[in-house]
Design a protein around this motif. Structure first.
Motif, PDB file in Angstrom:
ATOM      1  N   UNK A 131       0.780  -1.435  -0.065  1.00  0.00           N
ATOM      2  CA  UNK A 131       0.241  -0.042   0.400  1.00  0.00           C
ATOM      3  C   UNK A 131       0.822   1.288   0.033  1.00  0.00           C
ATOM      4  N   UNK A 132       2.194   0.942   0.122  1.00  0.00           N
ATOM      5  CA  UNK A 132       2.420   2.581   0.236  1.00  0.00           C
ATOM      6  C   UNK A 132       3.322   2.697  -0.725  1.00  0.00           C
ATOM      7  N   UNK A 133       3.250   2.722  -1.622  1.00  0.00           N
ATOM      8  CA  UNK A 133       3.397   3.290  -3.019  1.00  0.00           C
ATOM      9  C   UNK A 133       2.008   4.177  -3.554  1.00  0.00           C
ATOM     10  N   UNK A 134       1.605   3.129  -3.709  1.00  0.00           N
ATOM     11  CA  UNK A 134      -0.335   4.340  -3.719  1.00  0.00           C
ATOM     12  C   UNK A 134      -0.476   5.054  -3.443  1.00  0.00           C
ATOM     13  N   UNK A 135      -0.327   4.709  -2.048  1.00  0.00           N
ATOM     14  CA  UNK A 135      -0.820   5.596  -0.636  1.00  0.00           C
ATOM     15  C   UNK A 135       0.007   7.388  -0.873  1.00  0.00           C
ATOM     16  N   UNK A 136       1.414   6.625  -0.901  1.00  0.00           N
ATOM     17  CA  UNK A 136       2.271   8.394  -1.669  1.00  0.00           C
ATOM     18  C   UNK A 136       2.078   9.098  -2.267  1.00  0.00           C
ATOM     19  N   UNK A 137       1.767   8.432  -3.444  1.00  0.00           N
ATOM     20  CA  UNK A 137       0.825   8.938  -4.768  1.00  0.00           C
ATOM     21  C   UNK A 137      -0.082   9.581  -4.164  1.00  0.00           C
ATOM     22  N   UNK A 138      -1.250   8.967  -3.601  1.00  0.00           N
ATOM     23  CA  UNK A 138      -2.695   9.716  -3.072  1.00  0.00           C
ATOM     24  C   UNK A 138      -2.512  10.685  -2.254  1.00  0.00           C
ATOM     25  N   UNK A 139      -1.511  10.718  -1.276  1.00  0.00           N
ATOM     26  CA  UNK A 139      -1.011  11.724   0.140  1.00  0.00           C
ATOM     27  C   UNK A 139      -0.667  13.102  -0.861  1.00  0.00           C
ATOM     28  N   UNK A 223       8.920   7.395   4.766  1.00  0.00           N
ATOM     29  CA  UNK A 223       8.582   7.481   3.491  1.00  0.00           C
ATOM     30  C   UNK A 223       7.714   8.479   3.126  1.00  0.00           C
TER      31      UNK A 223
END
Lengths: 284, 301
Positions: A131-139, A223
């Motif tokens: 979930x880290x990559x999509x969450x980072x992009x979303x945030x 991150x």
């Protein structure tokens, strides 16, 4: 948990005056606390003593220089405050949202319930690393990356917490709730006045679980946060270490500051901590 | 049914739905928005070439094709497997043995239990920094003890072959409390008459353990194994705070590699593909362990 039995009456048969298990358990217990003791002792040593060869076991002249150095050279109090804020929001929100949802899933019948429960439980298996990559992009898109909300939002609720609370509510007898409803209590009134007071053990478990996971989290703050003012205590220490590689008294003072709150909590509420650990091992 | 009755029923059901969703709605939004949706989106991202700045380019399954031939990923999988093989069986077996030793009423037993459980609350960051101190080749206590008993000093975290072992040892220090607690609870749940019956039938301590206690613990063994395994496959924090993947990449794990690819090289697509490999590995191993344990249990009866 302290169960001490009186020493057994002396017997004629020749044997150890104590259980042979002490010979195993005492060294083992010492082995487990030794690193923590070393940490505390190193934090009380002077810079000179910490580089002395061979190393000393106990600080010969205990000093708080490690702590004063830590407070002077890092923003450790700021990081602690950030961690306290993030963890408090995580616990409060977890308790409210997961107990509401757990109760809804356990007791109410309405369209969409089963589907959303299955969806929720299915996410338990997803590793957070996915979930880290999509969450980072979303945030980043909504502009909360590199801010404290970026650390708080992922901890607002969790599938595990919902599942835990649902299992607990399922185990409660329905009679009390039915009686309250007959007395004219609204669904929320029943939940708030009748069910929640009974849910303290489960809520304690959920609170401790959230406390440990949120306080000790490292990879997500690493991150999501660039600004040093917004570091959590874990991220702060991990990165502070990079520039202070051999100033062990500073690093160990930092370790003490980061770890002692949890150790104190553990010593005060050992029974509840152990119940939490047991529950996480029994789930599934 | 009369139309008035129907209307009442519809109104009642609408109200039930509104109340129900008021309860489950907020948490469901969080879980769907921050777990289900990103997980699905990550699969889409895994089919992109994207660094977050220049426009993303759809490349189908090329990331997956690339990772099969990526020597760095293969060695990361190998390091992770090595750590898992060290950590999981040891934590389960030692956890059981320590729980057996702790499962008695003797003086100081509460102190012993507390001492063994308490490292569990230490964070991975603190544990890592502590590992650097204790295993420091020059000033560390590990070497001090080795020297005092006449053994040669070691390089520990600075040695390619020892670094992962040291990390596993520190993981065990912090993580054993968990398996011990779970086994201890399970041991205390075993009915006393079961053990006594075995004794009456003439079983000795070993036979009682092997044929009565151990089978009772099977579900717990399965769950602690799976739980520790999932944790081991996700090793990152301790590596970040001790070796940062070194020396010479010897402790680079899957998640460390994933983090590097995604957040140091900004290869979001490739990083997501690696994350899906991790997810698949976790799922497959968990299912295999679970099915195998079910199967073994059926055969035991």
């Amino acid at each position: 948990m302290t169960t001490s039995t009186p020493p057994p009456p002396t017997r004629r048969r020749r044997r150890l005056p104590f259980s042979p298990f002490h010979l195993l358990l005492a060294p083992l217990a010492l082995l487990f606390v030794m690193p923590l003791l070393q940490m505390v002792m190193a934090s009380l040593k002077s810079d000179g003593e910490i580089r002395r060869f061979p190393p000393t076991w106990f600080p010969t002249s205990p000093t708080l220089a490690g702590y004063t150095g830590l407070f002077a050279e890092s923003q450790v109090l700021r990081w602690l405050l950030n961690s306290v804020l993030v963890t408090s929001v995580a616990i409060a929100s977890h308790l409210i949202l997961c107990s509401l949802a757990g109760y809804g899933f356990a007791r109410m019948r309405f369209p969409g319930r089963t589907a959303s429960f299955i969806l929720t439980v299915a996410t338990i298996m997803i590793p957070t690393q996915l979930l880290m990559i999509p969450t980072f992009i979303m945030f980043s898109k909504v502009g909360i990356i590199d801010s404290l909300p970026a650390l708080m939002v992922p901890w607002l609720a969790s599938a595990f917490g919902i599942f835990l609370m649902r299992q607990f509510f399922l185990s409660l007898p329905r009679e009390l709730e039915e009686a309250a409803r007959l007395d004219g209590c609204s669904p929320f009134g029943v939940f708030w006045r009748v069910v929640l007071p009974l849910a303290r053990p489960a809520m304690t478990t959920l609170a401790i679980f959230t406390l440990l996971s949120s306080w000790n989290d490292l990879i997500w703050p690493l991150i999501a946060i660039q600004n040093e003012d917004l570091y959590t205590i874990q991220l702060g220490l991990a990165n502070f270490q990079g520039s202070r590689r051999t100033q062990w008294q500073l690093l160990m003072a930092g370790n003490v500051v980061a770890t002692m709150p949890m150790v104190v909590f553990f010593l005060v509420a050992q029974k509840q901590f152990v119940a939490t650990m047991t529950f996480s091992g029994m789930k599934g | 049914m009369t139309s008035a009755g129907l209307r009442r029923r519809v109104a009642r059901e609408a109200k039930a739905a509104a109340v129900g969703w008021a309860f489950i709605g907020p948490a469901t939004v969080v879980v769907v928005g921050l777990a289900a949706f990103p997980a699905a989106w990550a699969f889409y991202i895994s089919q992109l070439k994207w660094n977050g700045i220049t426009p993303a380019r759809a490349i189908g399954f090329r990331n997956y094709a690339e990772l099969v031939n990526d020597p760095e990923l293969m060695s990361a999988i190998w390091h992770t497997a090595f750590y898992t093989a060290l950590f999981v069986p040891t934590s389960v077996i030692l956890g059981l043995l320590i729980a057996l030793a702790l499962n008695r009423k003797i003086r100081f037993i509460g102190v012993y239990r507390t001492a063994i459980f308490v490292p569990f609350v230490a964070s991975a960051a603190a544990t890592g920094i502590l590992a650097n101190y204790i295993f420091d080749p020059q000033f560390g206590f590990a070497n001090n003890i080795l020297r005092s008993i006449g053994l040669p000093a070691q390089s520990f975290l600075e040695d390619q072959r020892q670094a992962m072992i040291v990390i596993a040892v520190m993981s065990l220090w912090a993580g054993l409390g968990f398996t011990v607690v779970v086994y201890l609870a399970a041991l205390q749940d075993i009915p006393k008459d079961l053990v006594e019956a075995a004794r009456v039938d003439g079983a000795n301590t070993w036979q009682t353990f092997r044929h009565v206690i151990l089978p009772e613990l099977t579900p717990v063994t399965v769950f602690t194994s799976i739980w520790q395994l999932i944790g081991a496959l996700q090793l990152f924090d301790l590596v970040y705070t001790t070796t940062r993947g070194g020396p010479l990449g010897a402790t680079k794990t899957i998640v460390y590699y994933l983090w590097e690819q995604a957040f140091r090289q900004f290869r979001y697509g490739y990083g997501s593909a690696v994350a899906y490999v991790l997810f698949a590995l976790t799922l497959v191993i968990t299912i295999v362990l679970f099915v195998y344990s079910r199967h073994a249990k059926v055969q035991a009866f």
